[in-house]
Design an enzyme around this catalytic site. Structure first.
Site, PDB file in Angstrom:
ATOM      1  N   LYS A 225       0.831  -1.202   0.000  1.00 23.81           N
ATOM      2  CA  LYS A 225       0.000   0.000   0.000  1.00 23.81           C
ATOM      3  C   LYS A 225       0.868   1.255   0.000  1.00 23.81           C
ATOM      4  O   LYS A 225       0.687   2.155  -0.828  1.00 23.81           O
ATOM      5  CB  LYS A 225      -0.910   0.012   1.234  1.00 23.81           C
ATOM      6  CG  LYS A 225      -1.881   1.174   1.248  1.00 23.81           C
ATOM      7  CD  LYS A 225      -2.467   1.408   2.616  1.00 23.81           C
ATOM      8  CE  LYS A 225      -1.494   2.182   3.489  1.00 23.81           C
ATOM      9  NZ  LYS A 225      -2.088   2.648   4.759  1.00 23.81           N
ATOM     10  N   ASP A 243      -6.288   0.835   0.915  1.00 24.58           N
ATOM     11  CA  ASP A 243      -6.354   1.158   2.345  1.00 24.58           C
ATOM     12  C   ASP A 243      -7.725   0.743   2.879  1.00 24.58           C
ATOM     13  O   ASP A 243      -8.514   0.086   2.181  1.00 24.58           O
ATOM     14  CB  ASP A 243      -6.081   2.650   2.577  1.00 24.58           C
ATOM     15  CG  ASP A 243      -7.222   3.537   2.121  1.00 24.58           C
ATOM     16  OD1 ASP A 243      -8.131   3.035   1.407  1.00 24.58           O
ATOM     17  OD2 ASP A 243      -7.227   4.728   2.473  1.00 24.58           O
TER      18      ASP A 243
END
Length: 357
Positions: A225, A243
């Site tokens: 991420k 996320d």
């Protein structure tokens, strides 16, 4: 006739009668034996047929059970909820089994239309962490775990003023860094991560943030991420940022039923061209933070309500929904968002949601 001849004749007659009686008895016994044998053979044959029938019945029953097994499995495979998935399935690399009754083609079209609508609502969507270079972005992204971007933006100015380069932060006193990062929460672990990644940048990459995924994920505290945030916003290389907001919305919109971030990334990446990945991430995250909240989504003020299969999970009354929108400084920062009323029909309500009516 003499008496001797008469006796001889009587003896001969008696012997003949005895012979006939013995033959008759043998014949009778033979007939009885044959009948008994035939009866035994018949009984044995009948028993054999019965046994064969029982075996055939048992085999047929077993075969029927085997044939019914797939039907039972099929019922188990078809989940009522879109998020259900079989254990051990491989990561999605293409749109093969979208949740619900939607076809793969219809799913792609709806997903891309939602992205286009969000692009009009959030044309200036961007990472909401303040940064001036790749080093500041990777550090700020690591610090954003388990806290808000606003809190990070309030903390990083002092950090970067004191340690402006990877060399400076790599040589920093951990206790001093902890004091600066204390407001971010988990400050000891985050201090260890940012000092560790700074040392790795100095020792392995000459003090420069690498522009490749495989290099970024080797840095302490940096996962896929964080790496995609850096690649997409510091190097212009497309990536999907999965996320918590992104995960929640793509499942709510039924783009995928996966729960693992890597599988979500693969599934959503198959719906969009690679060039859209970075902006798509911003659009979804901004929408999740401002309108489509986790507990109380503002369905009545949502610009993509007609395309959302989850419409109605939140407040549908326009006036009540407007109060749920999260504005900052009088409006959504950094973009030209029309007032919620602009997305409502003449009657003051959103167009019917997908599949309604």
């Amino acid at each position: 006739m003499t008496r001797a001849a008469s006796a001889k004749k009587a003896a001969s007659a008696k012997k003949a009668a005895s012979t006939r009686q013995t033959a008759s008895a043998k014949e009778t016994a033979s007939v009885k034996g044959t009948a008994s044998a035939k009866k035994a053979a018949s009984a044995k044959k009948a028993a054999s047929k019965t046994s064969a029938a029982q075996k055939a019945s048992k085999k047929a029953s077993k075969g029927a059970a085997v044939k019914k097994a797939p039907a039972a499995k099929k019922v188990a495979v078809a989940p009522k909820k879109a998020t259900a998935r079989l254990k051990g399935t491989a990561p999605a690399k293409a749109v093969v089994h979208p949740p619900g009754d939607e076809s793969p083609t219809a799913l792609v079209r709806r997903a891309r239309r939602i992205n286009r609508e969000l692009a009009e609502v959030f044309p200036y969507a961007h990472p909401e962490l303040d940064f001036e270079n790749p080093f500041q972005l990777v550090v700020a992204t690591v610090l954003s775990a388990q806290t808000t971007d606003l809190r990070v933006n309030q903390t990083t100015p002092a950090l970067f003023a004191t340690y402006p380069t990877p060399e400076d932060l790599a040589a920093a006193n951990p206790e001093e860094v902890e004091e600066i990062l204390r407001p971010c929460g988990f400050f000891r672990a985050k201090t260890k991560s940012v000092i560790g990644l700074s040392k790795a940048l100095v020792e392995d990459f000459g003090g420069e943030v690498p522009g490749r995924l495989e290099d970024l994920v080797k840095l302490p505290g940096v996962g896929r991420k964080t790496a995609f945030v850096v690649l997409g916003n510091a190097f212009g290389r497309p990536g999907i940022t999965v996320d918590t907001h992104f995960q929640r919305l793509v499942r709510r919109w039924r783009w995928t039923g996966e729960t693992d971030p890597d599988k979500i990334e693969a599934a959503i990446g198959a719906l969009f061209p690679k060039s859209d990945w970075t902006d798509l991430s911003h659009h979804v995250i901004w929408h999740g933070r401002r309108i489509c909240h986790a507990r109380k989504p503002a369905c009545g003020a949502c610009p993509i309500a007609p395309l959302c299969p989850a419409y109605g999970e939140g407040e549908t009354d326009p006036e009540k929904a407007k109060k749920l929108l999260k504005y900052e400084k009088g409006g959504f920062p950094g973009q030209r968002l029309k007032p919620p009323q602009a997305y409502l029909d003449a009657g003051g309500t959103p167009a019917p949601p997908l599949g309604a009516g």
